[in-house]
Design a protein around this motif. Structure first.
Motif, PDB file in Angstrom:
ATOM      1  N   MET A   1      71.738  71.749  35.899  1.00  0.00           N
ATOM      2  CA  MET A   1      70.872  72.052  36.970  1.00  0.00           C
ATOM      3  C   MET A   1      70.383  73.347  36.802  1.00  0.00           C
ATOM      4  SD  MET A   1      70.823  69.219  38.716  1.00  0.00           S
ATOM      5  CE  MET A   1      71.891  67.921  39.474  1.00  0.00           C
ATOM      6  N   PRO A   2      69.053  73.685  37.438  1.00  0.00           N
ATOM      7  CA  PRO A   2      68.587  75.017  37.446  1.00  0.00           C
ATOM      8  C   PRO A   2      69.434  76.050  37.921  1.00  0.00           C
ATOM      9  CG  PRO A   2      66.726  73.765  38.032  1.00  0.00           C
ATOM     10  CD  PRO A   2      68.068  72.963  38.148  1.00  0.00           C
ATOM     11  N   GLY A   3      69.932  77.202  37.147  1.00  0.00           N
ATOM     12  CA  GLY A   3      70.769  78.276  37.721  1.00  0.00           C
ATOM     13  C   GLY A   3      72.277  77.959  37.629  1.00  0.00           C
ATOM     14  N   LYS A   4      72.581  76.740  36.944  1.00  0.00           N
ATOM     15  CA  LYS A   4      73.964  76.173  36.692  1.00  0.00           C
ATOM     16  C   LYS A   4      74.474  75.984  35.343  1.00  0.00           C
ATOM     17  CE  LYS A   4      74.325  75.707  41.289  1.00  0.00           C
ATOM     18  NZ  LYS A   4      75.271  76.537  42.072  1.00  0.00           N
ATOM     19  N   ALA A   5      75.739  75.991  35.261  1.00  0.00           N
ATOM     20  CA  ALA A   5      76.514  75.862  33.872  1.00  0.00           C
ATOM     21  C   ALA A   5      75.885  74.382  33.627  1.00  0.00           C
ATOM     22  CB  ALA A   5      77.940  75.883  33.708  1.00  0.00           C
ATOM     23  N   PRO A   6      76.049  73.980  32.347  1.00  0.00           N
ATOM     24  CA  PRO A   6      76.037  72.873  31.759  1.00  0.00           C
ATOM     25  C   PRO A   6      77.305  71.851  32.345  1.00  0.00           C
ATOM     26  CG  PRO A   6      75.582  74.155  29.796  1.00  0.00           C
ATOM     27  CD  PRO A   6      76.220  74.973  31.224  1.00  0.00           C
ATOM     28  N   ASN A   7      77.148  70.620  32.370  1.00  0.00           N
ATOM     29  CA  ASN A   7      78.074  69.599  32.939  1.00  0.00           C
ATOM     30  C   ASN A   7      78.131  68.318  31.819  1.00  0.00           C
ATOM     31  OD1 ASN A   7      79.831  68.553  34.715  1.00  0.00           O
ATOM     32  ND2 ASN A   7      78.208  67.331  35.220  1.00  0.00           N
ATOM     33  N   LEU A   8      79.273  68.315  31.284  1.00  0.00           N
ATOM     34  CA  LEU A   8      79.345  67.045  30.468  1.00  0.00           C
ATOM     35  C   LEU A   8      79.327  65.927  31.015  1.00  0.00           C
ATOM     36  CD1 LEU A   8      80.478  66.134  27.351  1.00  0.00           C
ATOM     37  CD2 LEU A   8      82.532  66.265  28.412  1.00  0.00           C
ATOM     38  N   LEU A   9      78.443  65.087  30.254  1.00  0.00           N
ATOM     39  CA  LEU A   9      78.194  63.677  30.925  1.00  0.00           C
ATOM     40  C   LEU A   9      78.884  62.555  29.912  1.00  0.00           C
ATOM     41  CD1 LEU A   9      74.365  63.648  31.709  1.00  0.00           C
ATOM     42  CD2 LEU A   9      76.262  63.826  33.211  1.00  0.00           C
ATOM     43  N   ILE A  10      78.597  62.653  28.696  1.00  0.00           N
ATOM     44  CA  ILE A  10      78.945  61.585  27.545  1.00  0.00           C
ATOM     45  C   ILE A  10      79.630  62.366  26.521  1.00  0.00           C
ATOM     46  CG2 ILE A  10      78.090  59.836  26.178  1.00  0.00           C
ATOM     47  CD1 ILE A  10      77.938  58.936  28.849  1.00  0.00           C
ATOM     48  N   TYR A  11      80.724  61.801  26.057  1.00  0.00           N
ATOM     49  CA  TYR A  11      81.396  62.665  24.892  1.00  0.00           C
ATOM     50  C   TYR A  11      81.659  61.311  23.852  1.00  0.00           C
ATOM     51  CZ  TYR A  11      85.853  60.911  26.768  1.00  0.00           C
ATOM     52  OH  TYR A  11      86.822  60.177  27.115  1.00  0.00           O
TER      53      TYR A  11
ATOM     54  N   ALA B   1      79.531  60.094  21.812  1.00  0.00           N
ATOM     55  CA  ALA B   1      78.560  59.307  21.552  1.00  0.00           C
ATOM     56  C   ALA B   1      78.198  58.225  22.952  1.00  0.00           C
ATOM     57  CB  ALA B   1      78.361  58.376  20.423  1.00  0.00           C
ATOM     58  N   SER B   2      79.269  57.899  23.378  1.00  0.00           N
ATOM     59  CA  SER B   2      79.211  56.610  24.512  1.00  0.00           C
ATOM     60  C   SER B   2      80.466  56.595  25.352  1.00  0.00           C
ATOM     61  CB  SER B   2      79.427  55.314  23.604  1.00  0.00           C
ATOM     62  OG  SER B   2      80.756  55.152  22.950  1.00  0.00           O
ATOM     63  N   ASN B   3      81.098  57.703  25.325  1.00  0.00           N
ATOM     64  CA  ASN B   3      82.350  57.674  26.461  1.00  0.00           C
ATOM     65  C   ASN B   3      81.830  58.537  27.773  1.00  0.00           C
ATOM     66  OD1 ASN B   3      84.868  56.605  24.858  1.00  0.00           O
ATOM     67  ND2 ASN B   3      83.763  57.634  23.441  1.00  0.00           N
ATOM     68  N   LEU B   4      81.884  57.827  28.585  1.00  0.00           N
ATOM     69  CA  LEU B   4      81.536  58.596  30.073  1.00  0.00           C
ATOM     70  C   LEU B   4      82.865  59.402  30.447  1.00  0.00           C
ATOM     71  CD1 LEU B   4      79.364  58.155  32.098  1.00  0.00           C
ATOM     72  CD2 LEU B   4      80.817  56.830  33.286  1.00  0.00           C
ATOM     73  N   GLN B   5      82.155  60.772  30.710  1.00  0.00           N
ATOM     74  CA  GLN B   5      83.413  61.815  31.187  1.00  0.00           C
ATOM     75  C   GLN B   5      83.864  61.237  32.549  1.00  0.00           C
ATOM     76  OE1 GLN B   5      85.357  63.807  30.197  1.00  0.00           O
ATOM     77  NE2 GLN B   5      85.303  65.774  31.602  1.00  0.00           N
ATOM     78  N   THR B   6      85.130  61.556  33.024  1.00  0.00           N
ATOM     79  CA  THR B   6      85.591  61.350  34.183  1.00  0.00           C
ATOM     80  C   THR B   6      84.952  61.935  35.372  1.00  0.00           C
ATOM     81  OG1 THR B   6      87.861  61.345  33.211  1.00  0.00           O
ATOM     82  CG2 THR B   6      87.631  61.622  35.726  1.00  0.00           C
ATOM     83  N   GLY B   7      84.379  60.879  36.158  1.00  0.00           N
ATOM     84  CA  GLY B   7      83.811  61.662  37.310  1.00  0.00           C
ATOM     85  C   GLY B   7      82.076  61.508  37.389  1.00  0.00           C
ATOM     86  N   VAL B   8      81.683  60.921  36.201  1.00  0.00           N
ATOM     87  CA  VAL B   8      80.441  60.807  35.936  1.00  0.00           C
ATOM     88  C   VAL B   8      79.901  59.544  36.311  1.00  0.00           C
ATOM     89  CG1 VAL B   8      78.447  60.769  34.092  1.00  0.00           C
ATOM     90  CG2 VAL B   8      80.311  62.523  34.056  1.00  0.00           C
TER      91      VAL B   8
END
Lengths: 107, 121
Positions: A39-49, A51-58
């Protein structure tokens, strides 16, 4: 160094649209591919690791696929909070390189 | 709750030095490798450096080799980046990020809020 190329660089979409972002590696990286949302002005947030594994909470509307050199990130039903910039990253070999980013904007 | 808090960013002249710090909490710091990643204004993400959990393995992107030094103090739960001979192109927000593994692959699962380094005369 492994080059990562995302397409498109930007896209306009509406809420509830299904969108797909593509990431291509300059050589095979197996499944060593991650996706981040920023998001603008924010740190990156992990979504997928890996290739296909959904990060917890996404949310489950996010999904990833691919292996070798071609990968995709899909958002099945775009929500207002999903308008952001998305980056792919390879961690197959250092230096761990990112794609140039895909900005998802509201149509 | 995992927290990473960077500090030390500032305005510095070309050729100058700066030391960034990243304070970690909410996890067993000594068991995780760590990274620094930077983002120039309006640009994308660039991985800068990696240090293993013990500090024995270190990597750098070519553009900072010989100028930047990554280190860690596991007793203080802290990560550092010593930046020397700074150049205009080092201007960026610097993030620390935790390195995690899944089988044979790795990813950066937690990031700090970033600290801004501006190199300008």
């Amino acid at each position: 160094d492994i080059q990562m190329t995302q397409s498109p660089s930007s896209l306009s979409a509406s809420v509830r649209d299904r969108i797909t972002i593509t990431c291509r590696a300059s050589q095979s990286i197996s499944s060593s591919l991650n996706w981040y949302q920023q998001m603008p002005g924010k740190a990156p947030n992990l979504l997928i690791y890996a290739a296909s594994n959904l990060q917890t909470g996404v949310p489950s509307r996010f999904s990833g696929s691919g292996s070798g050199t071609d990968f995709t990130l899909t958002i099945s039903s775009l929500q207002p909070e999903d308008f952001a910039t998305y980056y792919c990253q390879q961690t197959y070999s250092a230096p761990w390189t990112f794609g140039q980013g895909t900005k998802v904007e509201i149509k | 709750e995992v927290q990473l808090v960077e500090s030390g960013g500032d305005l510095v002249q070309p050729g100058g030095s700066l030391r960034l710090s990243c304070a970690a909490s909410g996890f067993t710091f000594r068991t995780y490798s760590m990274n620094w990643v930077r983002q120039a204004p309006g640009k994308g993400l660039e991985w800068v450096s990696y240090v293993s959990s013990s500090g024995n393995t270190i990597y750098y992107v070519d553009s900072v080799k010989g100028r930047f030094t990554i280190s860690r103090d596991n007793a203080r739960n802290s990560l550092y980046l010593q930046m020397n001979s700074l150049r205009d192109e080092d201007t960026a927000v610097y993030y620390c990020a935790r390195h995690n593994t899944h089988g044979s692959t790795t990813y950066f699962d937690y990031w700090g809020q970033g600290t801004l380094v501006t190199v300008s005369s």
